[in-house]
Design a protein around this motif. Sequence first.
Motif, PDB file in Angstrom:
ATOM      1  N   ASN A 266      -0.020  14.536   0.559  1.00 47.54           N
ATOM      2  CA  ASN A 266       0.110  15.918   0.586  1.00 47.54           C
ATOM      3  C   ASN A 266      -1.150  16.361  -0.079  1.00 47.54           C
ATOM      4  O   ASN A 266      -1.655  17.587   0.685  1.00 47.54           O
TER       5      ASN A 266
ATOM      6  N   LYS B  57      -3.907  16.350   2.745  1.00 40.40           N
ATOM      7  CA  LYS B  57      -3.667  17.409   3.950  1.00 40.40           C
ATOM      8  C   LYS B  57      -4.140  18.715   3.186  1.00 40.40           C
ATOM      9  O   LYS B  57      -4.674  19.677   3.820  1.00 40.40           O
ATOM     10  N   ASP B  58      -3.901  19.019   1.910  1.00 41.05           N
ATOM     11  CA  ASP B  58      -4.077  20.289   1.347  1.00 41.05           C
ATOM     12  C   ASP B  58      -5.133  20.708   0.480  1.00 41.05           C
ATOM     13  O   ASP B  58      -5.338  21.553  -0.174  1.00 41.05           O
TER      14      ASP B  58
ATOM     15  N   ARG C 253      -6.948  24.015   0.833  1.00 43.42           N
ATOM     16  CA  ARG C 253      -6.169  25.028   0.278  1.00 43.42           C
ATOM     17  C   ARG C 253      -6.231  24.973  -1.179  1.00 43.42           C
ATOM     18  O   ARG C 253      -6.316  25.862  -1.920  1.00 43.42           O
ATOM     19  N   ASP C 254      -6.071  23.801  -1.788  1.00 47.87           N
ATOM     20  CA  ASP C 254      -6.035  23.575  -3.185  1.00 47.87           C
ATOM     21  C   ASP C 254      -7.360  23.746  -4.006  1.00 47.87           C
ATOM     22  O   ASP C 254      -7.137  24.482  -5.061  1.00 47.87           O
TER      23      ASP C 254
ATOM     24  N   THR D 148       5.513  17.875   4.758  1.00 47.78           N
ATOM     25  CA  THR D 148       3.923  18.070   4.695  1.00 47.78           C
ATOM     26  C   THR D 148       3.555  18.604   6.050  1.00 47.78           C
ATOM     27  O   THR D 148       2.670  19.139   5.981  1.00 47.78           O
TER      28      THR D 148
ATOM     29  N   HIS E  62       6.151  25.272   5.226  1.00 46.59           N
ATOM     30  CA  HIS E  62       5.599  26.602   5.352  1.00 46.59           C
ATOM     31  C   HIS E  62       6.780  27.532   5.892  1.00 46.59           C
ATOM     32  O   HIS E  62       6.705  28.770   6.121  1.00 46.59           O
TER      33      HIS E  62
ATOM     34  N   ARG F 129       0.794  29.920  -1.110  1.00 48.23           N
ATOM     35  CA  ARG F 129       1.723  29.007  -0.341  1.00 48.23           C
ATOM     36  C   ARG F 129       2.472  29.887   0.793  1.00 48.23           C
ATOM     37  O   ARG F 129       3.267  31.022   0.356  1.00 48.23           O
TER      38      ARG F 129
END
Length: 331
Positions: free
Chosen positions: A98, A101-102, A105-106, A165, A170, A230
């Motif tokens: 996770n 992949k993020d 964004r993180d 994931t 979403h 999110r």
Amino acid sequence: MASTESVRTLTEPAGAAQLPAPRPAPSRPAPAQSPPPPGGGPAGALLRLTRPEQWLKNLAVVPLALLDTRSWSAGALRDTAEAVLAFTLMSAFIYVVNDLKDKDRDRRHPVKRHRPIASGQVGTALAGTLAGLLLAAVALLVAATGGIATGWPVLAYLVVNIAYTAGLKHVPLVDVFCVATGFVLRLVQGYLALGKEPSQWLELCVFAFCLLLIIGKRRREMTVGGTGHRPALAGYSVPLLDNLIGLAGVLAVISYALYLYAMAHTGAVAQATAFISAPCAIFGVARHIQIMLVQEGGGNPVHSLFRDRISVVNSLVWAALFATTVLLPHA
């Protein structure tokens, strides 16, 4: 020349009420800024990547199967520990995937930007290697402890979380249902490890209570940071989340009461002790709702459950009463 006050007084109708100055609208609190992560070098960063603070979830849910057995033998404890380890390794794998992949964004999130991959403490290649090792360890453990026949909840957890994931996280409502399903799979894994079948009422109780915790976390995320970090939060509102919290809380309490009713075969004394423990369960749910709606907490359910003194004391009383129920003779 007349003063400004005199001019204003002359131009107002006699007896006009003086309107108070409007109060400034309350501003939304700024997103919490977390301090930089502690040191520890590459090894410490890799450990933080697996979220050890979240391992308590497995320790709290998987061993619930021990409550339904009167033979706490060394073998039962070993099998339960292996089930906990399998879910701990698998959940660590999911966390790593996770975060991989993020990571972009993180980096834009005030708190998540300090995660090992997003902050650059762990490279993507090293994180991918760790994920592969964790998945291999789970496969070996499941194969050594009975294979798919007893380890299918771990594999189902993998499938659900890959789908989560990949995009389900979403989708509003679907996201929280996926996470809550993971806790039911933990419960089932504990029972299968002991060769038992879980009560359907207990499964529903665990699902509803975990749904309560997850919805509370979403509510905290929305009220503090908005919906930008999110995408699923765009499909929620605070009133909707408040109503869902009430729904999940009621469902958790009712299903727990029905689970206790199904234990009528344990005998009159044990049954009475079990029902005495019911107020502790109701109080625990009410306390967490209070933390979420009054104290604006719930952002970290693990902290709310294990660091709130009132919740800890209530849980200890409940555990003592329920343990008495299990250990009393069934006559």
